[in-house]
Design a protein around this motif. Structure first.
Motif, short mmCIF file in Angstrom:
data_model
loop_
_atom_site.label_atom_id
_atom_site.label_comp_id
_atom_site.label_asym_id
_atom_site.label_seq_id
_atom_site.Cartn_x
_atom_site.Cartn_y
_atom_site.Cartn_z
N SER A 57 0.88 -1.43 -0.12
CA SER A 57 -0.17 -0.41 0.05
C SER A 57 1.06 0.88 0.21
CB SER A 57 -1.20 0.27 1.26
OG SER A 57 -1.90 1.35 1.20
N CYS A 58 1.77 1.54 0.81
CA CYS A 58 2.76 2.51 0.93
C CYS A 58 3.54 2.93 -0.37
CB CYS A 58 4.00 2.05 2.03
SG CYS A 58 3.10 2.35 3.72
N LYS A 60 2.68 2.26 -3.53
CA LYS A 60 1.79 1.90 -4.24
C LYS A 60 1.65 3.67 -4.24
CE LYS A 60 -0.91 -1.63 -6.12
NZ LYS A 60 -2.14 -2.06 -5.68
N GLN A 61 1.47 4.03 -2.76
CA GLN A 61 1.42 5.47 -2.63
C GLN A 61 2.38 6.11 -3.34
OE1 GLN A 61 0.99 6.17 1.88
NE2 GLN A 61 1.96 8.33 1.21
N ASN A 64 2.16 6.42 -6.65
CA ASN A 64 0.79 7.68 -7.80
C ASN A 64 1.66 9.47 -6.97
OD1 ASN A 64 -0.29 5.86 -8.66
ND2 ASN A 64 -1.96 5.43 -6.44
N GLU A 65 2.71 9.71 -5.59
CA GLU A 65 2.21 10.30 -5.61
C GLU A 65 3.46 10.57 -6.44
OE1 GLU A 65 4.08 12.30 -1.37
OE2 GLU A 65 2.87 10.86 -1.16
#
Length: 288
Positions: A57-58, A60-61, A64-65
Protein backbone atom coordinates in the motif's frame (compact mmCIF):
# COMPACT_ATOMS: atom_id res chain seq x y z
CA UNK A 1 15.63 5.64 21.32
CA UNK A 2 15.09 4.75 17.67
CA UNK A 3 14.34 7.56 15.23
CA UNK A 4 10.79 7.67 13.88
CA UNK A 5 10.78 7.18 10.11
CA UNK A 6 7.96 8.22 7.80
CA UNK A 7 6.50 5.35 5.77
CA UNK A 8 7.09 7.28 2.53
CA UNK A 9 9.69 10.04 2.39
CA UNK A 10 11.57 11.90 -0.34
CA UNK A 11 15.19 11.96 0.86
CA UNK A 12 16.75 13.77 -2.11
CA UNK A 13 15.84 14.82 -5.65
CA UNK A 14 16.50 11.23 -6.79
CA UNK A 15 15.80 9.03 -3.73
CA UNK A 16 12.42 8.15 -2.18
CA UNK A 17 12.38 5.77 0.80
CA UNK A 18 9.43 3.43 1.33
CA UNK A 19 9.50 1.69 4.72
CA UNK A 20 8.93 -2.08 4.66
CA UNK A 21 6.37 -1.92 7.53
CA UNK A 22 8.11 -4.88 9.23
CA UNK A 23 9.58 -3.43 12.47
CA UNK A 24 11.48 -5.68 14.88
CA UNK A 25 14.66 -6.07 16.97
CA UNK A 26 16.70 -7.06 13.87
CA UNK A 27 14.92 -4.90 11.28
CA UNK A 28 14.70 -1.75 13.47
CA UNK A 29 11.91 0.49 12.06
CA UNK A 30 11.58 -1.96 9.16
CA UNK A 31 13.44 -2.67 5.92
CA UNK A 32 14.22 0.46 3.92
CA UNK A 33 13.30 0.09 0.26
CA UNK A 34 14.27 2.85 -2.14
CA UNK A 35 12.92 4.21 -5.43
CA UNK A 36 15.87 5.75 -7.26
CA UNK A 37 16.06 8.10 -10.27
CA UNK A 38 14.62 11.40 -11.47
CA UNK A 39 12.45 10.25 -14.39
CA UNK A 40 9.14 8.44 -14.48
CA UNK A 41 10.77 4.98 -14.35
CA UNK A 42 12.71 4.23 -11.16
CA UNK A 43 14.92 1.46 -9.81
CA UNK A 44 13.49 -0.23 -6.69
CA UNK A 45 16.22 -1.30 -4.25
CA UNK A 46 15.03 -4.13 -1.94
CA UNK A 47 11.44 -5.27 -1.42
CA UNK A 48 10.82 -5.97 2.28
CA UNK A 49 9.20 -9.18 3.55
CA UNK A 50 6.51 -11.38 1.99
CA UNK A 51 2.80 -10.83 2.73
CA UNK A 52 2.97 -7.32 4.21
CA UNK A 53 -0.02 -5.54 2.63
CA UNK A 54 0.85 -2.25 4.42
CA UNK A 55 4.15 -2.15 2.52
CA UNK A 56 2.50 -2.73 -0.87
CA UNK A 57 0.00 0.00 0.00
CA UNK A 58 2.85 2.42 0.88
CA UNK A 59 4.77 1.50 -2.28
CA UNK A 60 1.70 2.17 -4.44
CA UNK A 61 1.16 5.45 -2.58
CA UNK A 62 4.73 6.51 -3.39
CA UNK A 63 4.39 5.52 -7.06
CA UNK A 64 1.16 7.53 -7.37
CA UNK A 65 2.30 10.50 -5.30
CA UNK A 66 5.50 10.99 -7.29
CA UNK A 67 3.97 9.84 -10.61
CA UNK A 68 6.50 7.06 -11.15
CA UNK A 69 6.67 3.41 -12.18
CA UNK A 70 9.19 0.67 -11.39
CA UNK A 71 11.79 0.09 -14.11
CA UNK A 72 13.50 -2.86 -12.40
CA UNK A 73 14.26 -4.35 -8.97
CA UNK A 74 17.70 -4.73 -7.38
CA UNK A 75 18.19 -6.63 -4.11
CA UNK A 76 21.24 -6.13 -1.90
CA UNK A 77 21.34 -9.72 -0.57
CA UNK A 78 19.30 -12.90 -0.16
CA UNK A 79 17.78 -12.33 3.30
CA UNK A 80 13.97 -12.58 3.30
CA UNK A 81 13.47 -9.07 4.69
CA UNK A 82 15.05 -7.79 1.45
CA UNK A 83 13.90 -10.32 -1.18
CA UNK A 84 10.63 -11.53 0.37
CA UNK A 85 8.42 -8.87 -1.16
CA UNK A 86 9.49 -9.47 -4.79
CA UNK A 87 6.42 -11.54 -5.76
CA UNK A 88 3.98 -9.15 -4.05
CA UNK A 89 5.62 -6.14 -5.71
CA UNK A 90 5.51 -7.78 -9.15
CA UNK A 91 1.88 -8.82 -8.74
CA UNK A 92 0.73 -5.49 -7.38
CA UNK A 93 2.63 -3.04 -9.58
CA UNK A 94 3.80 -4.95 -12.63
CA UNK A 95 0.78 -4.65 -14.91
CA UNK A 96 1.82 -8.07 -16.23
CA UNK A 97 5.19 -6.72 -17.40
CA UNK A 98 8.20 -8.65 -16.13
CA UNK A 99 10.73 -6.65 -14.18
CA UNK A 100 14.40 -7.42 -14.39
CA UNK A 101 15.36 -8.53 -10.85
CA UNK A 102 19.09 -8.23 -10.17
CA UNK A 103 21.40 -9.42 -7.42
CA UNK A 104 24.85 -10.89 -6.93
CA UNK A 105 25.08 -14.71 -7.04
CA UNK A 106 25.55 -16.71 -3.84
CA UNK A 107 29.16 -17.68 -3.13
CA UNK A 108 29.64 -20.65 -3.40
CA UNK A 109 26.97 -20.83 -6.10
CA UNK A 110 23.51 -21.88 -4.96
CA UNK A 111 20.44 -22.19 -7.16
CA UNK A 112 17.98 -19.48 -6.13
CA UNK A 113 14.26 -19.56 -6.80
CA UNK A 114 11.87 -16.61 -6.53
CA UNK A 115 8.44 -17.76 -5.32
CA UNK A 116 7.29 -20.74 -7.38
CA UNK A 117 9.91 -20.01 -10.01
CA UNK A 118 7.78 -17.55 -11.99
CA UNK A 119 10.58 -14.97 -11.84
CA UNK A 120 14.34 -15.42 -12.22
CA UNK A 121 17.28 -13.39 -10.99
CA UNK A 122 19.59 -11.63 -13.42
CA UNK A 123 23.00 -11.97 -11.81
CA UNK A 124 25.26 -8.93 -11.83
CA UNK A 125 28.93 -8.71 -10.86
CA UNK A 126 31.21 -6.36 -8.94
CA UNK A 127 31.74 -3.14 -10.91
CA UNK A 128 28.59 -3.41 -13.06
CA UNK A 129 26.44 -0.30 -13.45
CA UNK A 130 22.65 -0.13 -13.36
CA UNK A 131 21.16 3.03 -14.87
CA UNK A 132 17.92 4.94 -15.03
CA UNK A 133 17.17 8.58 -15.81
CA UNK A 134 19.08 10.73 -13.29
CA UNK A 135 20.79 7.84 -11.46
CA UNK A 136 23.78 5.59 -12.04
CA UNK A 137 24.31 2.77 -9.54
CA UNK A 138 27.64 0.94 -9.37
CA UNK A 139 27.64 -2.55 -7.88
CA UNK A 140 30.16 -3.10 -5.09
CA UNK A 141 30.66 -6.63 -3.74
CA UNK A 142 30.67 -6.33 0.06
CA UNK A 143 30.52 -9.86 1.55
CA UNK A 144 30.50 -10.54 5.27
CA UNK A 145 26.91 -9.90 6.32
CA UNK A 146 26.07 -12.56 3.70
CA UNK A 147 28.13 -14.23 0.97
CA UNK A 148 26.20 -12.38 -1.78
CA UNK A 149 25.97 -8.93 -0.22
CA UNK A 150 26.32 -5.84 -2.37
CA UNK A 151 26.35 -2.13 -1.75
CA UNK A 152 25.29 0.23 -4.53
CA UNK A 153 27.16 3.47 -5.13
CA UNK A 154 24.92 6.30 -6.36
CA UNK A 155 27.45 8.21 -8.44
CA UNK A 156 25.38 11.40 -8.80
CA UNK A 157 25.26 11.93 -5.02
CA UNK A 158 28.51 10.27 -3.91
CA UNK A 159 26.20 8.13 -1.76
CA UNK A 160 26.07 4.43 -0.83
CA UNK A 161 23.05 2.17 -0.52
CA UNK A 162 24.70 0.01 2.12
CA UNK A 163 22.16 -2.82 2.52
CA UNK A 164 22.89 -4.48 5.87
CA UNK A 165 26.64 -3.80 5.81
CA UNK A 166 26.03 -0.51 7.65
CA UNK A 167 22.81 0.36 9.50
CA UNK A 168 21.40 3.77 10.35
CA UNK A 169 21.39 2.83 14.05
CA UNK A 170 23.36 0.27 16.05
CA UNK A 171 25.69 -2.26 14.46
CA UNK A 172 25.16 -5.05 11.93
CA UNK A 173 25.40 -8.83 12.30
CA UNK A 174 27.61 -10.78 9.90
CA UNK A 175 28.36 -14.33 8.78
CA UNK A 176 32.08 -13.94 8.16
CA UNK A 177 34.09 -11.39 10.10
CA UNK A 178 37.25 -11.32 7.95
CA UNK A 179 35.23 -10.57 4.79
CA UNK A 180 33.06 -8.09 6.66
CA UNK A 181 36.06 -6.07 7.86
CA UNK A 182 37.46 -6.03 4.30
CA UNK A 183 34.09 -4.77 3.03
CA UNK A 184 34.06 -1.96 5.60
CA UNK A 185 37.55 -0.94 4.43
CA UNK A 186 36.29 -0.99 0.83
CA UNK A 187 33.39 1.31 1.76
CA UNK A 188 35.76 3.65 3.62
CA UNK A 189 37.93 3.98 0.49
CA UNK A 190 34.96 5.38 -1.45
CA UNK A 191 34.99 8.58 0.65
CA UNK A 192 31.20 8.79 0.32
CA UNK A 193 29.14 11.62 1.79
CA UNK A 194 25.84 9.85 2.49
CA UNK A 195 24.72 6.33 3.40
CA UNK A 196 21.20 5.11 2.62
CA UNK A 197 21.12 2.02 4.88
CA UNK A 198 19.02 -1.16 4.69
CA UNK A 199 17.53 -0.32 8.10
CA UNK A 200 17.39 2.88 10.15
CA UNK A 201 17.73 6.56 9.26
CA UNK A 202 19.97 8.11 6.59
CA UNK A 203 23.61 8.57 7.66
CA UNK A 204 25.00 11.98 6.65
CA UNK A 205 28.53 11.56 8.05
CA UNK A 206 29.32 8.45 6.01
CA UNK A 207 33.08 8.34 6.65
CA UNK A 208 32.71 8.78 10.40
CA UNK A 209 30.03 6.04 10.56
CA UNK A 210 32.14 3.50 8.62
CA UNK A 211 35.18 4.28 10.79
CA UNK A 212 32.98 3.88 13.88
CA UNK A 213 31.97 0.39 12.67
CA UNK A 214 35.61 -0.60 12.10
CA UNK A 215 36.68 0.79 15.50
CA UNK A 216 33.74 -0.92 17.21
CA UNK A 217 34.67 -4.37 15.90
CA UNK A 218 38.35 -3.85 16.80
CA UNK A 219 37.34 -2.70 20.30
CA UNK A 220 35.10 -5.76 20.78
CA UNK A 221 38.04 -7.98 19.86
CA UNK A 222 40.27 -6.17 22.36
CA UNK A 223 37.60 -6.61 25.06
CA UNK A 224 37.46 -10.34 24.42
CA UNK A 225 41.22 -10.74 24.48
CA UNK A 226 41.29 -8.79 27.76
CA UNK A 227 38.79 -11.22 29.33
CA UNK A 228 41.05 -14.13 28.33
CA UNK A 229 44.17 -12.33 29.61
CA UNK A 230 42.50 -11.57 32.94
CA UNK A 231 41.41 -15.21 33.32
CA UNK A 232 44.45 -17.20 32.18
CA UNK A 233 43.66 -20.93 32.13
CA UNK A 234 39.91 -20.39 32.48
CA UNK A 235 37.53 -21.58 29.75
CA UNK A 236 34.33 -19.78 28.72
CA UNK A 237 31.25 -20.69 26.73
CA UNK A 238 30.29 -18.12 24.09
CA UNK A 239 27.25 -17.00 26.12
CA UNK A 240 29.40 -16.53 29.25
CA UNK A 241 31.60 -14.23 27.19
CA UNK A 242 28.54 -12.36 25.83
CA UNK A 243 27.40 -11.61 29.40
CA UNK A 244 30.81 -10.04 30.13
CA UNK A 245 31.63 -8.31 26.82
CA UNK A 246 28.06 -7.20 26.01
CA UNK A 247 27.03 -6.40 29.58
CA UNK A 248 25.60 -3.02 28.48
CA UNK A 249 23.54 -4.59 25.66
CA UNK A 250 19.86 -5.42 26.41
CA UNK A 251 19.41 -9.14 27.12
CA UNK A 252 16.95 -9.68 24.26
CA UNK A 253 19.83 -8.89 21.87
CA UNK A 254 22.27 -11.35 23.50
CA UNK A 255 21.54 -14.13 20.96
CA UNK A 256 22.42 -11.76 18.09
CA UNK A 257 25.49 -10.63 20.04
CA UNK A 258 26.51 -14.28 20.52
CA UNK A 259 26.28 -14.75 16.74
CA UNK A 260 28.76 -11.89 16.20
CA UNK A 261 30.99 -12.88 19.12
CA UNK A 262 31.31 -16.45 17.80
CA UNK A 263 32.72 -15.06 14.54
CA UNK A 264 35.27 -13.05 16.52
CA UNK A 265 36.21 -16.27 18.37
CA UNK A 266 36.66 -18.14 15.07
CA UNK A 267 38.91 -15.34 13.79
CA UNK A 268 41.00 -15.33 17.00
CA UNK A 269 41.30 -19.12 16.85
CA UNK A 270 42.49 -18.86 13.21
CA UNK A 271 45.11 -16.37 14.39
CA UNK A 272 46.26 -18.79 17.13
CA UNK A 273 45.33 -16.42 19.97
CA UNK A 274 42.73 -18.71 21.59
CA UNK A 275 41.99 -22.43 21.76
CA UNK A 276 38.71 -24.29 21.44
CA UNK A 277 37.75 -27.06 23.87
CA UNK A 278 35.00 -29.45 22.77
CA UNK A 279 34.59 -31.64 25.87
CA UNK A 280 32.32 -31.73 27.80
CA UNK A 281 30.95 -28.45 26.32
CA UNK A 282 32.20 -26.12 23.61
CA UNK A 283 34.43 -23.60 25.41
CA UNK A 284 37.23 -21.16 24.60
CA UNK A 285 40.47 -20.29 26.42
CA UNK A 286 43.55 -18.16 25.88
CA UNK A 287 46.51 -19.45 23.91
CA UNK A 288 48.69 -16.39 24.59
Amino acid sequence: MSAVLARVEQLSSRVVRVLGCNPGPMTLQGTNTYLVGTGRRRILIDTGEPAVPEYISCLKQALNEFNMAIQEIVVTHWHTDHTGGIIDVCRSTGNDSKYRISKLPRNPHLEEVIGEGEHKYTYVKDGDTIKTEGATLRVLYTPGHTDDHMALVLLEENAIFSGDCILGEGTAVFEELYDYMKSLEKLLELKADIIYPGHGPVVLGAQAKIQEYISHRNAREEQMLQVFKDNQGKSFTSMELVKIVYKDTPEYLHKAAEFNLTHHLQKLKKEGKILQEKEPHLKWKSNL
